[in-house]
Each structure stands twice: as C-alpha cells, then as structure tokens.
Motif scaffolding. Structure first.
Motif, PDB file in Angstrom:
ATOM      1  N   LYS A 132      65.710 -25.727  33.361  1.00 55.51           N
ATOM      2  CA  LYS A 132      64.869 -26.178  34.470  1.00 55.51           C
ATOM      3  C   LYS A 132      63.922 -25.073  34.911  1.00 55.51           C
ATOM      4  O   LYS A 132      62.857 -25.323  35.436  1.00 55.51           O
ATOM      5  CB  LYS A 132      65.740 -26.508  35.682  1.00 55.51           C
ATOM      6  CG  LYS A 132      66.479 -27.797  35.602  1.00 55.51           C
ATOM      7  CD  LYS A 132      67.349 -27.872  36.835  1.00 55.51           C
ATOM      8  CE  LYS A 132      67.806 -29.288  37.098  1.00 55.51           C
ATOM      9  NZ  LYS A 132      68.435 -29.396  38.403  1.00 55.51           N
ATOM     10  N   ALA A 133      64.388 -23.827  34.769  1.00 54.52           N
ATOM     11  CA  ALA A 133      63.566 -22.704  35.201  1.00 54.52           C
ATOM     12  C   ALA A 133      62.647 -22.318  34.057  1.00 54.52           C
ATOM     13  O   ALA A 133      62.932 -22.585  32.898  1.00 54.52           O
ATOM     14  CB  ALA A 133      64.445 -21.543  35.606  1.00 54.52           C
ATOM     15  N   ALA A 134      61.554 -21.671  34.425  1.00 55.39           N
ATOM     16  CA  ALA A 134      60.503 -21.407  33.465  1.00 55.39           C
ATOM     17  C   ALA A 134      61.028 -20.677  32.252  1.00 55.39           C
ATOM     18  O   ALA A 134      60.803 -21.050  31.121  1.00 55.39           O
ATOM     19  CB  ALA A 134      59.451 -20.561  34.130  1.00 55.39           C
ATOM     20  N   CYS A 135      61.686 -19.618  32.449  1.00 54.16           N
ATOM     21  CA  CYS A 135      61.792 -18.661  31.395  1.00 54.16           C
ATOM     22  C   CYS A 135      62.674 -17.590  31.928  1.00 54.16           C
ATOM     23  O   CYS A 135      63.068 -17.685  33.041  1.00 54.16           O
ATOM     24  CB  CYS A 135      60.375 -18.209  31.119  1.00 54.16           C
ATOM     25  SG  CYS A 135      60.087 -16.548  30.694  1.00 54.16           S
ATOM     26  N   CYS A 136      62.849 -16.621  31.416  1.00 53.40           N
ATOM     27  CA  CYS A 136      62.743 -16.111  30.090  1.00 53.40           C
ATOM     28  C   CYS A 136      63.939 -15.234  29.897  1.00 53.40           C
ATOM     29  O   CYS A 136      64.509 -15.210  28.851  1.00 53.40           O
ATOM     30  CB  CYS A 136      61.493 -15.267  29.879  1.00 53.40           C
ATOM     31  SG  CYS A 136      60.049 -16.275  29.529  1.00 53.40           S
ATOM     32  N   ALA A 239      58.932 -20.660  22.092  1.00 52.52           N
ATOM     33  CA  ALA A 239      57.789 -19.797  22.397  1.00 52.52           C
ATOM     34  C   ALA A 239      57.313 -20.133  23.797  1.00 52.52           C
ATOM     35  O   ALA A 239      57.371 -21.293  24.226  1.00 52.52           O
ATOM     36  CB  ALA A 239      56.671 -20.004  21.391  1.00 52.52           C
ATOM     37  N   PHE A 240      56.854 -19.114  24.506  1.00 49.67           N
ATOM     38  CA  PHE A 240      56.462 -19.270  25.907  1.00 49.67           C
ATOM     39  C   PHE A 240      55.226 -18.416  26.160  1.00 49.67           C
ATOM     40  O   PHE A 240      55.087 -17.318  25.626  1.00 49.67           O
ATOM     41  CB  PHE A 240      57.621 -18.797  26.789  1.00 49.67           C
ATOM     42  CG  PHE A 240      57.264 -18.563  28.229  1.00 49.67           C
ATOM     43  CD1 PHE A 240      57.495 -19.543  29.184  1.00 49.67           C
ATOM     44  CD2 PHE A 240      56.701 -17.358  28.646  1.00 49.67           C
ATOM     45  CE1 PHE A 240      57.168 -19.327  30.512  1.00 49.67           C
ATOM     46  CE2 PHE A 240      56.372 -17.135  29.972  1.00 49.67           C
ATOM     47  CZ  PHE A 240      56.612 -18.123  30.909  1.00 49.67           C
ATOM     48  N   ALA A 241      54.302 -18.952  26.959  1.00 50.54           N
ATOM     49  CA  ALA A 241      53.147 -18.147  27.359  1.00 50.54           C
ATOM     50  C   ALA A 241      52.791 -18.490  28.790  1.00 50.54           C
ATOM     51  O   ALA A 241      52.956 -19.643  29.221  1.00 50.54           O
ATOM     52  CB  ALA A 241      51.959 -18.440  26.451  1.00 50.54           C
ATOM     53  N   ARG A 246      51.602 -13.320  29.443  1.00 54.35           N
ATOM     54  CA  ARG A 246      52.970 -12.971  29.074  1.00 54.35           C
ATOM     55  C   ARG A 246      53.390 -13.884  27.929  1.00 54.35           C
ATOM     56  O   ARG A 246      53.298 -15.101  28.037  1.00 54.35           O
ATOM     57  CB  ARG A 246      53.885 -13.178  30.281  1.00 54.35           C
ATOM     58  CG  ARG A 246      55.339 -12.927  29.977  1.00 54.35           C
ATOM     59  CD  ARG A 246      56.161 -13.025  31.244  1.00 54.35           C
ATOM     60  NE  ARG A 246      57.578 -12.876  30.940  1.00 54.35           N
ATOM     61  CZ  ARG A 246      58.525 -12.916  31.868  1.00 54.35           C
ATOM     62  NH1 ARG A 246      58.205 -13.089  33.132  1.00 54.35           N
ATOM     63  NH2 ARG A 246      59.782 -12.790  31.534  1.00 54.35           N
ATOM     64  N   LEU A 247      53.832 -13.308  26.834  1.00 49.82           N
ATOM     65  CA  LEU A 247      54.244 -14.077  25.672  1.00 49.82           C
ATOM     66  C   LEU A 247      55.685 -13.740  25.333  1.00 49.82           C
ATOM     67  O   LEU A 247      56.061 -12.573  25.319  1.00 49.82           O
ATOM     68  CB  LEU A 247      53.367 -13.743  24.452  1.00 49.82           C
ATOM     69  CG  LEU A 247      51.865 -13.964  24.613  1.00 49.82           C
ATOM     70  CD1 LEU A 247      51.121 -13.361  23.430  1.00 49.82           C
ATOM     71  CD2 LEU A 247      51.565 -15.446  24.724  1.00 49.82           C
ATOM     72  N   GLU A 248      56.482 -14.769  25.070  1.00 49.03           N
ATOM     73  CA  GLU A 248      57.863 -14.522  24.668  1.00 49.03           C
ATOM     74  C   GLU A 248      58.232 -15.486  23.554  1.00 49.03           C
ATOM     75  O   GLU A 248      57.735 -16.612  23.497  1.00 49.03           O
ATOM     76  CB  GLU A 248      58.837 -14.759  25.846  1.00 49.03           C
ATOM     77  CG  GLU A 248      58.475 -13.971  27.068  1.00 49.03           C
ATOM     78  CD  GLU A 248      59.646 -13.234  27.698  1.00 49.03           C
ATOM     79  OE1 GLU A 248      60.786 -13.431  27.261  1.00 49.03           O
ATOM     80  OE2 GLU A 248      59.386 -12.455  28.635  1.00 49.03           O
ATOM     81  N   ALA A 249      59.085 -15.042  22.664  1.00 49.61           N
ATOM     82  CA  ALA A 249      59.564 -15.914  21.596  1.00 49.61           C
ATOM     83  C   ALA A 249      61.016 -15.571  21.301  1.00 49.61           C
ATOM     84  O   ALA A 249      61.431 -14.419  21.404  1.00 49.61           O
ATOM     85  CB  ALA A 249      58.720 -15.729  20.343  1.00 49.61           C
ATOM     86  N   GLU A 272      53.451  -8.327  27.003  1.00 49.51           N
ATOM     87  CA  GLU A 272      52.611  -8.609  28.169  1.00 49.51           C
ATOM     88  C   GLU A 272      51.578  -7.487  28.139  1.00 49.51           C
ATOM     89  O   GLU A 272      51.915  -6.330  28.350  1.00 49.51           O
ATOM     90  CB  GLU A 272      53.491  -8.510  29.428  1.00 49.51           C
ATOM     91  CG  GLU A 272      53.071  -9.403  30.551  1.00 49.51           C
ATOM     92  CD  GLU A 272      54.151  -9.497  31.621  1.00 49.51           C
ATOM     93  OE1 GLU A 272      55.327  -9.232  31.333  1.00 49.51           O
ATOM     94  OE2 GLU A 272      53.803  -9.827  32.761  1.00 49.51           O
ATOM     95  N   ASN A 273      50.338  -7.809  27.780  1.00 49.10           N
ATOM     96  CA  ASN A 273      49.414  -6.710  27.478  1.00 49.10           C
ATOM     97  C   ASN A 273      48.090  -6.775  28.228  1.00 49.10           C
ATOM     98  O   ASN A 273      47.113  -6.176  27.822  1.00 49.10           O
ATOM     99  CB  ASN A 273      49.145  -6.653  25.965  1.00 49.10           C
ATOM    100  CG  ASN A 273      48.561  -7.964  25.453  1.00 49.10           C
ATOM    101  OD1 ASN A 273      48.259  -8.859  26.247  1.00 49.10           O
ATOM    102  ND2 ASN A 273      48.409  -8.075  24.158  1.00 49.10           N
TER     103      ASN A 273
END
Lengths: 736, 110
Positions: A132-136, A239-241, A246-249, A272-273
């Motif tokens: 339910k929560a965004a991430c990460c 994968a999340f952006a 912010r990018l996560e995989a 995260e750049n």
C-alpha cells in the motif's frame, strides 16, 4: 527461531498395517474446509499426489513402513507425518501461516492487523499492506501504522529514524526472523538498507520483548520475515521512479532445489542523482544516493533437522549539503558545506533447529550471526568514522514439563562479542564488549489464559552483571476480546554518534561529558483488543498504554547550550508515557477504514532542568482508507497523518535573527496510491505529501553553514514537498 | 522495590479465579495432544464451566463447573458435542466424524 521449530514440529500418525495405497483428506485445521491442490509426497522419493477438489488424495504406498509423509500447501505450514500403515484413510489438518507469517499468504490488503492469538501485543504488517505504501525500504514501511513514527534526523542527511512509544528506535530490537540484526552502529542507518519488496511480513511488538532474543528489546521488537526460499519457484522483479529522480529496482528469485534444499537470491539497487532545492535554502532537499544490496539465503528442511544460512551485503554512498557542493573542490576549504556518508555492512547468519524424535514438544535451536559495519562520514569539515565487528551466538532448548503438560520452559545460553572503533574530529573511541549470558523462560498456557515469566542474566565486561526479568500475561475475556499486560527490564550499549548521526549536521560543538554507561529501562504496559461485528462486517478496537522509565540513559542535550551538543548519563528521571487507540473496520465490502490516535509525553531531566523531550509530538493521528475492487484488480489507498505540535530545542541564546519558535506547528501529510493488477503484472501510481507541506526554515542560518549558528537538526516535518511516483511489479510463479 | 510490588500484583491479577464449584471427572476417548486442545478449547467459553482439564495418559476429563448455571448432564453433552465420549454418554456421531484421523479411536499420535 523457536517459532520456526514449533511450526515445523510434525504430527505423527500411526495405523495398523495392510493395503497398498494410502488414502486421505487434507483440510484447514481451523475452518475444517478441504484443501484442493495440496502436495502430498513420501519424503526422499518421487512418489507424490495432489489433492482433488474435495481435498482427497490417493497415493501409492512405499515398500517399507513406517515412512515419513510430507504435506504442503501454499499459505500453510508443511506437515510431516510418520505413517506406519496405510490401512485407514488419513485426515490431515494444516495450520494457516497467517499468524506466524512464515510463508506469504493470499494477499490480504484489508485493514486488519491485530491478532487475538499472539501472547504479546503484536501488529502484523503483511506483504499486501506493505504494497500500500509507495516504496522502497524498511524505514518507509510504516506509513499505515501509528505505532511507529518515522522521522527525519535532520534537514540535510536524509537519514530517518523510527520512534516507538515516544522513544527513539534504538530502544527497539530488530530481528531477522528471530535473530537480532541491524544493531550497534547500523541501528539507525540499517533500516534504509533493507528493501521493502524483499520483506514478506513484519511483526511489530509493543513493550519489552521476551528474554529469548537477548537483552536489547527495551520498548519493543520489530521482527522481519524475508521472502522464504521454500515453496514454489518464484521470480519477482520491480522498478520504481519518482518525480525527484529517485530510481529503485529489486529482483528476488526463490528456488526449491529438491525436497530438502532451497535457496533464494535477492538484489536491490537505488540511485538518486538530481540536485533539487525546492525550499530555496541553498541545500539539497534530499541527498544524492547510490546503493546496492544483496542477499542469499539457503534452507535445509529435514525430518528432524532444519537449518538456514544467510549472507547479506549492502553498500551505499550518499552526498548532500549545499547545492553546489563538490567534494574535491570544497571539502576542507570552507567554501561549500557538504555531507557525505559511505555505509557498508556484511552480515552472515546461520541457524539450526533439531527436533526430538521421541518428544514432539522438545526442540533445540542454535543461532549465530557475524556482522561487520563500516560508517565513513563527514559533516562540513568534521569527520566521523566508525567500524563495528560483532558476533553473537544463542541457543534455545524448549520443552514441556511432561508430554501433555500446560507448563513449558525455554532455556539457553547467549554470547555477544562487540568491537567498536570510532573517531570523531580529533578524538578516537574504542570499546570491546564481551557479554556471556543465560536465560530461562517459563510459559503456562491454557485456552483462555497465558502467562510467560522470563529471567536473563548477562555478565557484561564493561557494565557488570545485568539482570533482566520480564513478564507477559494474556487473558481472553471472550474468544475475541483479549487483555494483555507486560512488565520487564532491558538494557543496551549506547553509541553517541551513530545513534544521533543527523544531529551532527550543525555547528554545535559536540561534548561527551562522561563515559557513557549502559542504558537501562523498565517498561510496563497494558492493552485491550476487542474484535466484533459492525453492520455484519469484521471490526476491531484496540487500546493500549505503555510506560517506560529509565534507570540510566545517555541524554542528548540540545537545550542547555545552543552552541553545544551535550551527551551525559542521566541524573534524575527520564519517563515516557504512550497511549494509543485504534479502530479498524470494513465499512462496506472491499472498503476498509483504520483510525488511530496516539498521545505521548516524554520528559527528561537535563542539566538545565526537566523538559519535554524535543521534537516528539504529544498528539498524533492516522486515518487510512483502503478499497479493493471485487475481483482484486484495483487497490486504492489514501492515508492522512496528523502530527501535533512538539517542543523545539531552546534557541533563546541565539541572536534574534536565528531564534525559532518554542513549539513547532502542527501539520497533516496526505499520501495516496492506486494499484492495478494485470495478470502477473502490477502497476501503481501515487503521490506523497499531496498537501505540499514543507517545514519552514528547517535549517537555522542556512546562508552561513560554517558560522556558529548553523543547525539543521531542528526538524519536525518534511523538507521536500509533493512528489509523484510510479512503479511496476512482476511476479512469475512456477508451481512444483 | 516498587517493581517487586508491581510484579506481585501482576501475578495476583492473573491468578485470581475461584468460586464455589462442582467437580466432575469423566472417562473419555482421548488419544493425543490435539484431542486435549479440541476439548479444552471447545469448553473454554461454555457458560458455567470454570475449567476443563484433560489428562491424556489417564484418558480423563476433569471439569469444574457452577451447578447453578449448568447441570452435570449438560456438561457431558457439551463434551460429546465435541466428538468425545463423556463416561457412559457416547460421542456425537457427526462431531466424531469431523475429528482428525489421529483423534479417532484406533488412531494415535506418536
């Protein structure tokens, strides 16, 4: 660990011998419903069967009896039976893993998180709720519970810490399926390094824990179950952006190798750049980050021997500070203020469970963990470095007093070795802890009543003998009305810098006035859970109160002198009161509602007198609405968090321009997420901090970070505003 | 010291329970730990029954109950409704059929 052993304790069955095939039925232990599609097979053979639509099976008999039969079904505990004859049909009841969370169950994204079964006051956060929560990562996984608050440490470093019962997360013990981990130097930073998608479930226990897992659980326990290696072969990718680049995989592969061995590989990466300064204070709102996390777990499940082996590694590089900061150009030159952190961690864990062949109530568990943590950081021109090497061994022997007794005990020995080497500015600190210990715990269990009394004694080379008695009681007034009470002592070894890392992002002069002693506290609490029917639908009401009082605490003082950060041992009282009430209900089919309110008061005797602990809001509320469409294709979730006003550290000694209010403003944070399930895919979009609330002037004297008034640690709210995010998840399961 | 007092109070709170009770001991058809749980859990919330204890080895159930709230026959019926015999009163057939294989007579859990 002991839970594992108990879960896996098989129930043997005996019948006189004759026929050539074995017949039987598999069903749910509680509901008695038959389970179609369950696996039934003879151990160490290829002979197996799958139950039909009525849960019935017929299986070719093995030549020599007795032989072990294994029954498995997704979402249920495996059952192991010693079959002595095939004459009579078997009825095999499997227990659901909903309470124990050893295996992922069908995804319940409903609001119900409290159980009448647990001995302690425990909130269950399953994989459905986590999604339910965004991430990460783990520190962001508590967005739909009011029991844990996740707050920023400061306005620069982007590190978060948790708070439970009004106190810092360092007093909560973190467990990897029962083994204490992310402790010591990793206690605060470690939570950022655990990807949420690796987790199958979290159990949040309020109040002092049992004596079985060591002495550090002072105000609670957070037990994390990772995706298990056994069960079906599964490949999970995500994968999340978000709108702040912010990018996560993540990728997880679980693979059963044969009937006994299984393994799982975990990968996580984040980057995260982009330098963003939406609040125009000249500082990056969030740090630049790059990290990699890896884990591999192995499991062996024999008839009477179970074993697991886990290796975990993570590394992260973080840079923050003024928007133009460049390490090579600026560090040590006083031009741009910068913050940098390299955080590396290796953990190796093993556990073995041996079950008694004669007595199914008896088991022996052994756990061991080695961890290496390396923190390398700078705040402006000041360098903090720390290395921790730690090894821990624990053993647990569990038995009933006699085979059918209501009385049982667990006893064991425990050993901890911990070595710290730290430097801050020009000072070096090192510490070696050698702590042998032993514990015994007695449990009396009746259908309506459970009482647990434990005692542990730890012989600490620096802090002397520490005795920790703990008691837990549970009484069911009605089948679904449960009263619980707890009382106990715990202690821990404080780490001034690592525990308070974010506070170092200021121009305050850090002074450790005394050699820190062990922090120890008594915690007591009472809770009432009532489950009932509201308009024909399930509903639950919970109310609890906890009180923690410290015998000693390493006090963090930001009030006595605005230009200093003081650490000293408690002289006087430090008390925390926390009261919480929650109501959860399914209003109409598919629509769940959760409302929580928490009131907390935390007071500490500082050098300058008794004050409320700063930055802890007295009032906190949460409202969550979740909707699941009838076919489970859509999940829609919205959460409102209310944070009341809290006391801010005293700044009256500052020049007028750099004074802040004595109390913070109160505020709301709104989050929402929509998930669409498309076969094996899940796509989600969401928004965080929809109301775009940003704490004003989060950094004092941001223009002058090398001056004497600069302070970024007066933080009570978010520093980045509204963000949008999107992500995709893919789960491929290959049934056996 | 205050914690010692608190501890004692804590234990007392959780060990209080006694009124005038009748006691009934019946022979039954108990085989294993699962049978013990089925019977003890099944009687835990029956009005008038204060406690039910199963002795697996002796194949006996000891019931403490309030005679003004529940009769001896009603206690026995509550047991037979769970699929177990209560002395001379045989088990309810329907409940017995639903029991786990190992809890039926002839089965055994070892």
């Amino acid at each position: 660990m002991y839970k594992y052993i108990l879960i896996l304790l098989g129930i043997g069955i005996f019948f006189p011998a004759k026929s050539q095939s074995l017949q039987g039925t598999v069903r749910d232990k509680q509901t008695k419903e038959s389970l179609p599609g369950a696996n039934v097979y003879w151990s160490n053979t290829t002979t197996g069967a799958i139950t039909d639509t009525d849960g019935k099976f017929s299986l070719e008999a093995v030549k020599t009896l007795p032989h072990t039969l294994i029954v498995s079904y997704v979402g249920y505990r495996n059952d192991t039976l010693l079959v002595k004859s095939t004459e009579k049909p078997l009825t095999i009841s499997l227990s659901s893993t909903v309470e124990m969370n050893a295996v992922e169950v069908t995804e319940d994204r409903g609001a119900f998180t409290m159980s009448s079964v647990d001995k302690l006051n425990t909130e269950h956060i399953n994989r459905g709720i986590l999604r339910k929560a965004a991430c990460c990562n783990l520190s962001e996984s508590f967005e739909t519970t009011a029991s844990v608050d996740v707050v920023l440490n400061d306005a620069i470093t982007g590190t978060r810490k948790i708070q439970m019962l009004g106190l810092d997360g360092v007093y909560v013990q973190n467990l990897f399926e029962g083994i204490p981990f992310t402790r010591g130097l990793a206690n605060v930073q470690g939570f950022d390094q655990i990807p949420g998608p690796w987790i199958s479930a979290i159990q949040l226990t309020k109040g002092v824990g049992t004596v079985q897992n060591g002495y550090e659980s002072m105000t609670g326990q957070i037990n994390i179950n990772f995706l298990p290696s056994d069960g079906d072969e599964t490949i999970y990718l995500d994968a999340f952006a978000n709108s702040q680049n912010r990018l996560e995989a993540n990728a997880v592969w679980t693979k059963p190798l044969n009937e006994r061995w299984s393994t799982a590989l975990f990968f996580g990466g984040n980057i995260e750049n982009k330098r963003i300064d939406n609040n125009k204070d000249g500082f990056m709102d969030m740090p630049l980050r790059e990290g990699i996390k890896l884990m591999n777990r192995w499991k062996y499940a024999g008839d009477f021997l179970r074993s697991q082996f886990i290796v975990r590694y993570n590394t992260e590089e973080r840079t923050a500070g003024q928007i133009g900061f460049d390490y090579d150009d600026d560090f040590g030159k006083g031009s741009n203020y910068g913050f940098g952190l390299n955080f590396d961690q290796v953990e190796v864990m093993g556990k073995v469970g041996i079950l008694s062949k004669e007595r199914e109530d008896r088991s022996l568990g052994l756990t061991a963990i080695y961890s290496y943590t390396d923190v390398d950081s700078y705040f402006g021109n000041t360098i903090y470095k720390g290395v921790e090497r730690s090894a821990r061994f624990n053993s647990l022997f569990a038995s009933k007093f006699s085979k059918y007794s209501d009385h049982s005990y667990t006893a064991g020995v425990h050993f901890l070795y911990d070595n710290y080497e730290e430097t801050y500015a020009d000072s070096a600190f090192s510490r070696e802890e050698i702590v042998p210990g032993a514990f015994v715990e007695y449990t009396y269990e009746r259908p309506r009543f459970t009482f647990v009394a434990g005692l542990r004694s730890d012989f600490h080379n620096l802090y002397g003998t520490q005795i920790s008695p703990r008691m837990h009681g549970k009484y069911n007034l009605k089948p679904l009305t449960t009263l619980r009470a707890t009382l106990g002592r715990g202690f821990r070894s404080p780490n001034a810098f690592a525990d308070q890392l974010g506070v170092l992002a200021s121009s305050r002069h850090v002074r450790v006035l005394q050699t820190p002693e062990a922090e120890s506290s008594w915690n007591t609490g009472i809770s009432l859970l009532h489950k009932f029917q509201l308009f024909g639908k399930d509903a639950a009401f919970n109310v609890d109160y906890y009180y923690t009082t410290f015998e000693n605490q390493l006090v963090v003082d930001r009030d006595t002198d605005v230009n200093q950060l003081l650490f000293y041992n408690l002289n006087g009282n430090s008390d925390a009161h926390s009261f919480q009430a929650d109501i959860q209900a399914e209003v109409v089919r598919g629509l769940g509602v959760k409302l929580s309110y928490k009131y907390q008061i935390v007071e500490v005797d500082y050098i300058s007198g008794k004050l409320e602990k700063p930055l802890v809001p007295n009032n906190r509320a949460l409202f969550n609405v979740g909707y699941t469409s009838p076919q489970g294709k859509w999940y829609i979730d919205a959460t409102a968090n209310y944070y009341g006003s809290s006391r801010l550290p005293d700044t009256s000694q500052n020049p007028e321009a750099f004074q802040i209010a004595s109390d913070s403003e109160d505020f709301f944070i709104f989050n929402s997420q929509i998930t669409r399930v498309l076969g094996k895919f899940e796509v989600y979009v969401g928004a965080e901090n929809i109301g775009d609330f940003i704490q004003k002037d989060a950094i004092i004297d941001a223009e002058n970070p090398f001056g004497s008034n600069f302070d970024s640690s007066m933080i009570y709210g978010p520093v980045n505003g509204r963000t949008f995010y999107a992500g995709v998840r893919l789960t491929i399961t290959n049934p056996k | 010291m205050k914690y010692l007092i608190a501890s004692i109070l804590f234990i007392l709170t959780f060990s209080m329970a006694s009124a005038q009770k009748q006691e009934l001991v019946v022979k039954s058809t108990i085989v294993c730990q699962m049978c013990k749980e089925t019977i003890e859990d099944g009687l835990a919330y029956t009005d008038g029954i204060k406690s039910a204890r199963v002795d697996v080895d002796a194949n006996e159930i000891t019931i403490k109950y309030k005679a003004n709230q529940i009769s001896e026959t009603e206690v026995k019926k509550a047991i037979t409704d769970l699929g177990y015999a209560a002395g001379d009163m045989p088990a309810n057939k329907e409940a017995y059929d639903k029991l786990d294989g190992c809890c039926k007579s002839g089965g055994g859990c070892d």
